[in-house]
Scaffold this motif. Structure first.
Motif, mmCIF file in Angstrom:
data_model
loop_
_atom_site.group_PDB
_atom_site.id
_atom_site.type_symbol
_atom_site.label_atom_id
_atom_site.label_comp_id
_atom_site.label_asym_id
_atom_site.label_seq_id
_atom_site.Cartn_x
_atom_site.Cartn_y
_atom_site.Cartn_z
ATOM 1 N N ILE A 21 40.989 24.379 -2.263
ATOM 2 C CA ILE A 21 39.552 24.104 -2.325
ATOM 3 C C ILE A 21 39.230 23.292 -3.578
ATOM 4 O O ILE A 21 38.478 22.304 -3.516
ATOM 5 N N ARG A 22 39.804 23.681 -4.711
ATOM 6 C CA ARG A 22 39.563 22.937 -5.953
ATOM 7 C C ARG A 22 40.051 21.500 -5.833
ATOM 8 O O ARG A 22 39.363 20.565 -6.238
ATOM 9 N N GLU A 23 41.223 21.292 -5.264
ATOM 10 C CA GLU A 23 41.758 19.938 -5.103
ATOM 11 C C GLU A 23 40.814 19.093 -4.249
ATOM 12 O O GLU A 23 40.593 17.918 -4.551
ATOM 13 N N HIS A 24 40.258 19.674 -3.209
ATOM 14 C CA HIS A 24 39.292 18.966 -2.365
ATOM 15 C C HIS A 24 38.055 18.572 -3.177
ATOM 16 O O HIS A 24 37.589 17.427 -3.103
ATOM 17 N N VAL A 25 37.541 19.498 -3.952
ATOM 18 C CA VAL A 25 36.361 19.224 -4.792
ATOM 19 C C VAL A 25 36.679 18.135 -5.805
ATOM 20 O O VAL A 25 35.884 17.214 -6.017
#
Length: 76
Positions: A21-25
């Motif tokens: 999720i962090r990588e997507h953000v």
């Protein structure tokens, strides 16, 4: 009440669970173009350390718990 070491392990597990999720953000906000970033509520600095590798400048962590700040400093 959890001991500090238990909190640290829990935060490490949570960091692994939410990495995708962090990588997507990071991609969505264009993190690679940021110069510096402030991680408010940095805890043990896991994400702060990750952010440092994503920005052109530096990542600074801030937490109100001195034990968390000390744990983050050990990570540097």
């Amino acid at each position: 009440m959890l001991a500090f070491a238990d909190w640290e392990r829990q935060l490490e597990r949570q960091s692994r669970w939410t990495k995708g999720i962090r990588e997507h953000v990071y991609r969505q906000v264009g993190m690679a173009h940021f110069k510096d970033v402030l991680d408010v509520g940095c805890g043990t600095g896991l994400v702060t350390q990750e952010l440092a590798g994503k920005v052109r400048g530096k990542a600074v962590g801030l937490d109100r718990n001195p034990r968390m700040v000390e744990a983050a400093r050990r990570r540097i």
